[in-house]
Design a protein around this motif. Structure first.
Motif, PDB file in Angstrom:
ATOM      1  N   UNK A 179       2.443  -6.164   3.934  1.00 21.50           N
ATOM      2  CA  UNK A 179       1.399  -6.089   2.904  1.00 21.50           C
ATOM      3  C   UNK A 179       0.042  -5.866   3.541  1.00 21.50           C
ATOM      4  N   UNK A 180      -0.835  -5.266   2.762  1.00 21.87           N
ATOM      5  CA  UNK A 180      -2.237  -5.153   3.154  1.00 21.87           C
ATOM      6  C   UNK A 180      -3.075  -5.610   1.963  1.00 21.87           C
ATOM      7  N   UNK A 181      -3.630  -6.795   2.087  1.00 21.14           N
ATOM      8  CA  UNK A 181      -4.540  -7.307   1.063  1.00 21.14           C
ATOM      9  C   UNK A 181      -5.945  -6.822   1.381  1.00 21.14           C
ATOM     10  N   UNK A 182      -6.543  -6.116   0.443  1.00 28.98           N
ATOM     11  CA  UNK A 182      -7.858  -5.531   0.651  1.00 28.98           C
ATOM     12  C   UNK A 182      -8.825  -6.132  -0.364  1.00 28.98           C
ATOM     13  N   UNK A 183      -9.815  -6.842   0.128  1.00 28.74           N
ATOM     14  CA  UNK A 183     -10.835  -7.452  -0.720  1.00 28.74           C
ATOM     15  C   UNK A 183     -12.199  -6.835  -0.426  1.00 28.74           C
ATOM     16  N   UNK A 184     -13.128  -7.071  -1.318  1.00 19.50           N
ATOM     17  CA  UNK A 184     -14.506  -6.562  -1.147  1.00 19.50           C
ATOM     18  C   UNK A 184     -14.498  -5.080  -0.776  1.00 19.50           C
TER      19      UNK A 184
END
Length: 126
Positions: free
Chosen positions: A80-85
């Motif tokens: 997974x790649x969680x991308x925030x902001x």
């Protein structure tokens, strides 16, 4: 045969979040280092993040540190790649990649990966 299927991309406003997934089949997932790369229009493909096959080492591109998080779920054969902001400059096609028994800084080069997903588009609007 080996297959990596990227998903989770989409259109999001600046400051928003997305989680990308890469489901692997046809290989021993727990023996693979996994990386995420991206390619924006008119630019070369660049490294984003990678996790070693044993999960003990993680690398990030400087510009995504503190905003993006890579993780792996070996029983689900998924990274997974969680991308925030998210920022407009994060707009690109994102690709996952696999490298058997991968360790060390070599994981930051796309030349060291043998298997690739088809990519998923991430678009961040300002």
């Amino acid at each position: 045969q080996v297959q990596l299927v990227d998903s989770g991309g989409g259109l999001v406003q600046a400051g928003g979040s997305l989680r990308l997934s890469c489901a692997a089949s046809g290989l021993t997932f727990s023996a693979q280092a996994m990386g995420w790369f991206r390619q924006a229009p008119g630019k070369e493909r660049e490294f984003v993040t990678a996790i070693s096959y044993n999960g003990q080492t993680i690398y990030y591109k400087d510009s995504v540190k503190g905003r993006f998080t890579i993780s792996r779920d070996n029983p689900k054969n998924t990274v997974y790649l969680q991308m925030n902001s998210l920022k407009p400059e994060d707009t690109a096609i994102y690709y996952c990649a696999a490298r058997p028994w991968g360790l060390g800084p070599a994981l930051m080069s796309d030349k060291n990966y043998g298997y690739w997903g088809q990519g998923t588009q991430v678009t961040v609007s300002s």
